[in-house]
Design an enzyme around this catalytic site. Structure first.
Site: not given
Ligand code: AP5
Length: 210
Positions: A13, A88, A123, A156, A167
């Protein structure tokens, strides 16, 4: 255009939001990045969020809705935005509706769990600006150093394998029901996210423009 990027942790994402926001010149709003910033700055929201984030659980709805509401009201979001990682839960989606926020499209980036587990171990994120890299699929130009700001890139805390499993479980229980929520509203478009990053970007942009 106002969009939501939906998908499991590590589905890509953030990576795709970065591409699309440049292409369409709209901000990508990541609640995960905002929460990590709040933790770093020791704000009330950060203090409330840290333990949940470290364990791979969702931060309580009221905390996230509060920070999102403030962010979305800023001027740069007036001509459209991408919400990356929000909503979410169904309660968060309902809160968006109550705020009167129009959503044009929900792009689901679909990647199977086993591919995600492998991806997450590689990552790395920048300690300074939060940019995201992958040691194999999106490496920094200089090892360990952010291309954009020169700060150190690190793993991270919540990318440890056991936390990634937590997660994913949280995603399937609490977030995946949003697919039906937005499908029933005619907003959901699913993009296969298993291809390489550039191909996923092509599919994502086609889904947005289609
Ligand atoms: P990346 O693009 O970073 O993936 P992502 O989907 O953005 O994953 P996140 O880990 O950021 O999502 P998340 O939803 O768990 O975390 P968030 O920060 O939102 O890609 C991942 C890796 O793969 C990277 O290294 C990238 O380079 C690689 N990659 C990407 N595409 C690829 C491809 N096609 N092929 C190969 N490699 C690829 O949330 C963190 C925490 O915050 C949550 O756990 C929760 O505790 C809290 N939080 C955040 N938002 C909320 C909410 N709305 N409600 C409640 N808690 C929340």
């Amino acid at each position: 255009m106002n969009m939501i990027f939906l998908g499991a942790p590590g589905a890509g994402k953030g990576t795709q939001a970065e591409v699309v926001c440049k292409e369409l010149n709209i901000p990508a709003i990541s609640t995960g990045n905002m929460l990590r910033e709040a933790v770093k700055n020791g704000t009330a929201a950060g203090l409330a969020a840290k333990d949940y984030m470290d364990k791979g659980e969702l931060v309580p709805d009221e905390v996230v809705i509060g920070i999102l509401k403030d962010r979305i009201a800023r001027d740069d979001a007036k001509n459209g935005f991408i919400l990356d990682g929000f909503p979410r839960t169904v309660a968060q989606a309902e809160a968006l509706e109550k705020m009167g926020v129009r959503i044009d499209k929900v792009i689901e980036i679909d990647v199977p769990d086993d591919a995600i587990t492998a991806r997450m171990s590689g990552r790395r994120v920048c300690e300074g600006c939060g940019n995201s890299y992958h040691i194999k699929f999106k490496p920094t130009k200089v090892e360990g150093i952010c291309d954009a700001c020169g700060a150190k890139v690190v793993q991270r805390i919540d990318d440890k394998p056991e936390t990634v499993q937590a997660r994913l479980k949280t995603y399937h229980e609490k977030t995946a029901p949003l697919k039906d929520y937005y499908l029933s509203r005619g907003k959901l478009v699913t993009v296969q996210g298993q291809n390489e990053i550039a191909e996923t970007s092509r599919l994502t942009l086609a889904a947005i423009k289609g």
